[in-house]
Design a protein around this motif. Structure first.
Motif, PDB file in Angstrom:
ATOM      1  N   LEU A   1       0.828  -1.200   0.000  1.00  0.00           N
ATOM      2  CA  LEU A   1       0.000   0.000   0.000  1.00  0.00           C
ATOM      3  C   LEU A   1       0.864   1.253   0.000  1.00  0.00           C
ATOM      4  CD1 LEU A   1      -2.691   1.522   0.287  1.00  0.00           C
ATOM      5  CD2 LEU A   1      -2.498   1.199   2.765  1.00  0.00           C
ATOM      6  N   ASP A   2       1.886   1.269   0.822  1.00  0.00           N
ATOM      7  CA  ASP A   2       2.760   2.435   0.905  1.00  0.00           C
ATOM      8  C   ASP A   2       3.449   2.702  -0.427  1.00  0.00           C
ATOM      9  OD1 ASP A   2       4.263   4.450   2.646  1.00  0.00           O
ATOM     10  OD2 ASP A   2       5.913   3.272   1.804  1.00  0.00           O
ATOM     11  N   ARG A   3       3.963   1.655  -1.065  1.00  0.00           N
ATOM     12  CA  ARG A   3       4.639   1.831  -2.351  1.00  0.00           C
ATOM     13  C   ARG A   3       3.656   2.284  -3.426  1.00  0.00           C
ATOM     14  NH1 ARG A   3       7.821   1.515   1.095  1.00  0.00           N
ATOM     15  NH2 ARG A   3       9.812   0.392   1.096  1.00  0.00           N
ATOM     16  N   ALA A   4       2.433   1.761  -3.385  1.00  0.00           N
ATOM     17  CA  ALA A   4       1.428   2.165  -4.371  1.00  0.00           C
ATOM     18  C   ALA A   4       1.039   3.628  -4.187  1.00  0.00           C
ATOM     19  CB  ALA A   4       0.199   1.268  -4.265  1.00  0.00           C
ATOM     20  N   LEU A   5       0.904   4.065  -2.926  1.00  0.00           N
ATOM     21  CA  LEU A   5       0.571   5.465  -2.661  1.00  0.00           C
ATOM     22  C   LEU A   5       1.708   6.397  -3.065  1.00  0.00           C
ATOM     23  CD1 LEU A   5      -1.179   5.159   0.823  1.00  0.00           C
ATOM     24  CD2 LEU A   5      -2.270   5.622  -1.379  1.00  0.00           C
ATOM     25  N   ALA A   6       2.924   5.876  -3.062  1.00  0.00           N
ATOM     26  CA  ALA A   6       4.069   6.682  -3.487  1.00  0.00           C
ATOM     27  C   ALA A   6       4.162   6.781  -5.005  1.00  0.00           C
ATOM     28  CB  ALA A   6       5.366   6.089  -2.935  1.00  0.00           C
ATOM     29  N   GLY A   7       3.335   6.003  -5.705  1.00  0.00           N
ATOM     30  CA  GLY A   7       3.392   5.998  -7.162  1.00  0.00           C
ATOM     31  C   GLY A   7       2.030   6.164  -7.797  1.00  0.00           C
ATOM     32  N   ALA A   8       1.522   5.069  -8.349  1.00  0.00           N
ATOM     33  CA  ALA A   8       0.303   5.125  -9.159  1.00  0.00           C
ATOM     34  C   ALA A   8      -0.932   5.549  -8.375  1.00  0.00           C
ATOM     35  CB  ALA A   8       0.058   3.762  -9.810  1.00  0.00           C
ATOM     36  N   TYR A   9      -0.957   5.308  -7.065  1.00  0.00           N
ATOM     37  CA  TYR A   9      -2.139   5.641  -6.262  1.00  0.00           C
ATOM     38  C   TYR A   9      -1.947   6.914  -5.440  1.00  0.00           C
ATOM     39  CZ  TYR A   9      -3.883   0.909  -7.263  1.00  0.00           C
ATOM     40  OH  TYR A   9      -4.335  -0.232  -7.881  1.00  0.00           O
TER      41      TYR A   9
END
Length: 247
Positions: free
Chosen positions: A45-53
Motif C-alpha cells: 500500500l505504501d509503495r502504491a501510494l508513493a506511485g500510481a495511487y
C-alpha cells in the motif's frame, strides 16, 4: 521481514499501524498460513501510494484518522490497540457505513478501497512491494508468472502448480537476460536506424507495436519501403518491466 521495521515512503508510523491492523483482521494469520502483515500488504500500500495511487493519499490520511478517532471515542483506545472482537465490530460498521460522526471519505467506499488494496498486496507480484517471499501465492498454491505451459499442463483438468516452483516478474526478467543477452549491432544507431531514410516510403507505420514488428519485415520482403515511427528513446530488454498499477 517485519513491516514495523520497514522504511515507509508515504504512510506515517501510526498510519501504517492502523492500516496493518485493518489488513490483519481482514486476512488474519491462522494454522493455514501467514496473515496480511507478514505477507507485506502495508508495504505494498505504501509503495502504491508513493506511485500510481498517489491521488488516494488524502483519502487514506483522512480515512485512517477517522477510523482511529472513532475507535478512541468508542473504546478509549486507537484502532491498532483494540482486541480482535472490537476491531471486527469497527470494521463491520465501516463496511455498513454506520460509524457515527464520520466525515470523509465515505465509509463504504473507503472499506471497499481497503479491501481491494489488501487483495492486491497479498496476491500481486512481489515487484510492487507486497506478497513478500511470494507468501501470498504459496497460500493460494499459485505458481506465479510463467511465460508458457506444456501441452500436458494446458490439457490438465487440475490447477497448474509447476511442481511447486514459483516465479515472479523479476525472476522472468532475469531468465530472459540470461538466455537472450543484449547484443550490439555494429554500426547500428537506434536513434537513426540502420540506414538513411529512403526518398519515398510505400508504407509508414505510426507506432509499430507488437503487431507491426511482425508485419513490417513481411512487407519489406515483398519489396516495399517500410518506415516505422516510434516516440521516445530506444529501450533495452531489461527495461521492459510490466507495470500493472499503471496499465
Amino acid at each position: 521481514m517485519d513491516e514495523s521495521d520497514a522504511p515507509f515512503l508515504v504512510l506515517s508510523a501510526s498510519e501504517a499501524a492502523i492500516a496493518g491492523a485493518v489488513f490483519e483482521r481482514m486476512f488474519p494469520a491462522d494454522v493455514h498460513g501467514p496473515g496480511a502483515q507478514e505477507i507485506g500488504a502495508v508495504m505494498y500500500l505504501d509503495r502504491a501510494l508513493a506511485g500510481a495511487y498517489a491521488h488516494l493519499i488524502p483519502d487514506y490520511r483522512s480515512g485512517l484518522a477517522m477510523l482511529d478517532s472513532a475507535s478512541r471515542l468508542r473504546h478509549d483506545h486507537g484502532f491498532a490497540e483494540l482486541d480482535a472482537h472490537e476491531q471486527d465490530a469497527m470494521l463491520r460498521d465501516l463496511e455498513l457505513g454506520t460509524i457515527p460522526g464520520w466525515m470523509v471519505p465515505e465509509q463504504r467506499p473507503f472499506f471497499e478501497l481497503l479491501r481491494a488494496h489488501l487483495q492486491e498486496g497479498l496476491f500481486g507480484d512481489p515487484l510492487y512491494g507486497g506478497n513478500l517471499d511470494k507468501l501470498g501465492w504459496r497460500v493460494l498454491g499459485h505458481p506465479g508468472v510463467w511465460l508458457e505451459n506444456s501441452a500436458e499442463e494446458n490439457l490438465s483438468p487440475e490447477p497448474v502448480t509447476k511442481a511447486g516452483r514459483l516465479q515472479s516478474l523479476a525472476d522472468v526478467a532475469g531468465a530472459l537476460r540470461h538466455h537472450f543477452p543484449e547484443s550490439a549491432i555494429p554500426g547500428f544507431d537506434p536513434q537513426r536506424g540502420a540506414a538513411p531514410p529512403a526518398k519515398h516510403a510505400d508504407v509508414v507505420m505510426i507506432g509499430v507495436g507488437g503487431a507491426g514488428g511482425f508485419i513490417a519485415p513481411m512487407l519489406a520482403k515483398a519489396g516495399l519501403n517500410v518506415v516505422g515511427l516510434e516516440a521516445g528513446p530506444w529501450w533495452q530488454r531489461d527495461e521492459f518491466q510490466p507495470d500493472e498499477l499503471r496499465a
